[in-house]
Enzyme design. Structure first.
Site, PDB file in Angstrom:
ATOM      1  N   LYS A  62       9.422  28.977  14.534  1.00  0.00           N
ATOM      2  CA  LYS A  62       8.497  29.843  15.302  1.00  0.00           C
ATOM      3  C   LYS A  62       9.377  30.991  15.877  1.00  0.00           C
ATOM      4  O   LYS A  62       8.866  32.033  16.226  1.00  0.00           O
ATOM      5  CB  LYS A  62       7.609  29.234  16.285  1.00  0.00           C
ATOM      6  CG  LYS A  62       8.282  28.564  17.313  1.00  0.00           C
ATOM      7  CD  LYS A  62       7.166  27.921  18.040  1.00  0.00           C
ATOM      8  CE  LYS A  62       7.797  26.943  19.339  1.00  0.00           C
ATOM      9  NZ  LYS A  62       7.043  25.908  19.596  1.00  0.00           N
ATOM     10  N   LYS A  90      15.214  25.498   8.398  1.00  0.00           N
ATOM     11  CA  LYS A  90      13.654  24.987   8.697  1.00  0.00           C
ATOM     12  C   LYS A  90      12.655  26.222   9.087  1.00  0.00           C
ATOM     13  O   LYS A  90      13.198  27.103   9.583  1.00  0.00           O
ATOM     14  CB  LYS A  90      13.717  23.971   9.700  1.00  0.00           C
ATOM     15  CG  LYS A  90      13.657  24.336  11.150  1.00  0.00           C
ATOM     16  CD  LYS A  90      13.588  23.445  12.325  1.00  0.00           C
ATOM     17  CE  LYS A  90      13.583  23.923  13.619  1.00  0.00           C
ATOM     18  NZ  LYS A  90      13.134  23.317  14.784  1.00  0.00           N
ATOM     19  N   LYS A 102      21.821  26.714  19.006  1.00  0.00           N
ATOM     20  CA  LYS A 102      21.081  27.922  20.060  1.00  0.00           C
ATOM     21  C   LYS A 102      22.143  28.577  20.537  1.00  0.00           C
ATOM     22  O   LYS A 102      22.113  29.730  20.874  1.00  0.00           O
ATOM     23  CB  LYS A 102      20.294  26.903  20.991  1.00  0.00           C
ATOM     24  CG  LYS A 102      19.047  26.746  20.432  1.00  0.00           C
ATOM     25  CD  LYS A 102      18.156  26.224  21.516  1.00  0.00           C
ATOM     26  CE  LYS A 102      16.599  25.921  20.639  1.00  0.00           C
ATOM     27  NZ  LYS A 102      15.683  25.271  21.451  1.00  0.00           N
TER      28      LYS A 102
END
Ligand code: AMP
Ligand code: TRP
Length: 330
Positions: free
Chosen positions: A198, A195, A113
């Site tokens: 969203k 992966k 992140k």
């Protein structure tokens, strides 16, 4: 015998994908018969990434509706929003004081992140896993159903529980993750090494739970596979392997059985039938979701009642913790 406790949470940051569904949410309703379940919309986690406030508000309510649409019964399970229960932040603070910088800086999701958000390397991202530990430990959860990407955070949660128990005295249940075999990690349709997420900017990389039939069929048809052209289930064909995993999750068939069905063919018929299978599988959820999301009064009532139930349980743990660390309580 007393029922064991289950806790899990999903962030209301964007539209949920079938990765969220197959890796975690589909199990939530199945667990509620056997366990005391707490399912949380973890809105406080979501603000570690920049959010548009009006969208966060809408996504949070939407996730509540989706939880119910997938079969979670708010009379059985405690279904609530994290920010409505202040004990999460209160316990997270105490746990921060027994968390080590070194261990937190090794968290894979944190590293990912901060590299994706170089302009917003806020401290919340760093202590995110500590808040997650607080979520789980507050309710003395025995089991935590999550996708495999959360395994490391669960390890940290267990460490913190044990560290606290050793430093003071036994206080927290040390929780175990429940990670599914085949849906534990659903990959991007455009890049089978990443992966399905969203927060992916490319919408064709993910199938969203609320996608319509045409979109689902189109996305699967265009999903990246390989030029080998032989129907196998093996690591050398990761794109196909991912599609077979999705097929397996929606049909209940084992990968071998699926290979048996399509052996000797190219991927055309398989992809077409997978598209229909996924669309049909999601349709009942979508129909229920539309009904529930339209009924704002009902959702408000659920939020309020369930936050009170959650807070009641959370306070019990927090009072113990405050006492053990030596906070004066008149
Ligand atoms: P998040 O979207 O990060 O809030 O994740 C909510 C839940 O869905 C967690 O338990 C994740 O482990 C799970 N999850 C998210 N993405 C995937 C994926 N691609 N495959 C399997 N599980 C996933
Ligand atoms: N970190 C989890 C995710 O990104 C969401 C989450 C927050 C969670 N708190 C939790 C999951 C507690 C399980 C239990 O998917």
């Amino acid at each position: 015998m007393e029922k064991k406790t289950v806790f899990s949470g999903v962030q209301p940051s964007g539209d949920l994908t079938i990765g969220n569904y197959l890796g975690a949410i589909q199990y939530f309703s199945r667990l509620q018969e056997e366990y005391n379940c707490y399912y949380c919309v973890v809105d406080m986690h979501s603000i570690t990434i920049n959010q548009v406030p009006a969208e966060l508000r809408k996504n949070s309510l939407s996730l509540m509706a989706l939880y119910i649409a997938t079969g979670i019964d708010p009379d059985k399970s405690v279904l609530y929003m994290q920010s409505h229960v202040p004990e999460h932040a209160q316990l997270a603070w105490v746990l921060n004081t027994i968390s080590y910088m070194g261990q937190l800086s090794r968290m894979t999701q944190y590293k990912e992140k901060i590299s994706k958000n170089p302009d917003n390397q806020n401290v919340g991202l760093f202590t995110y896993p500590v808040l997650m530990a607080a979520d789980i430990l507050l309710y003395q959860a025995d089991f935590v159903p999550v996708g495999s990407d959360q395994k490391q955070h669960l390890e940290l949660t267990r460490d913190l529980a044990e560290r606290f128990n050793n430093k003071y005295s036994p206080t927290f249940v040390v929780p175990e993750p429940l990670i599914p075999d085949s849906g534990g990690r659903i990959m991007s349709l455009k890049d089978p090494s990443a992966k399905m997420s969203k927060s992916d900017e490319d919408e064709s990389a993910s199938i969203y739970i609320l996608d319509n039939t045409d979109a689902i069929i189109r996305k699967i048809k265009r999903a990246v596979t390989d030029s080998i052209g032989e129907f196998n289930y093996r690591d050398e064909q990761p794109g196909l392997m991912n599609l077979i995993n999705i097929y397996s999750s929606f049909s209940g068939l084992k990968p071998d059985e699926i290979v048996g069905r399509y052996e000797g063919e190219n991927y055309g018929r398989f992809k077409e039938e997978l598209g229909i299978l996924v669309a049909e599988g999601l349709k009942p959820i979508q129909e229920r979701y539309n009904e529930i999301f339209a009924d704002k009064e009902y959702l408000q009532k659920i939020c309020k009642q369930n936050a009170e139930r959650a807070s009641y349980a959370a306070q019990k743990t927090l009072r113990k913790v405050y006492k053990k660390v030596g906070f004066y309580q008149p």
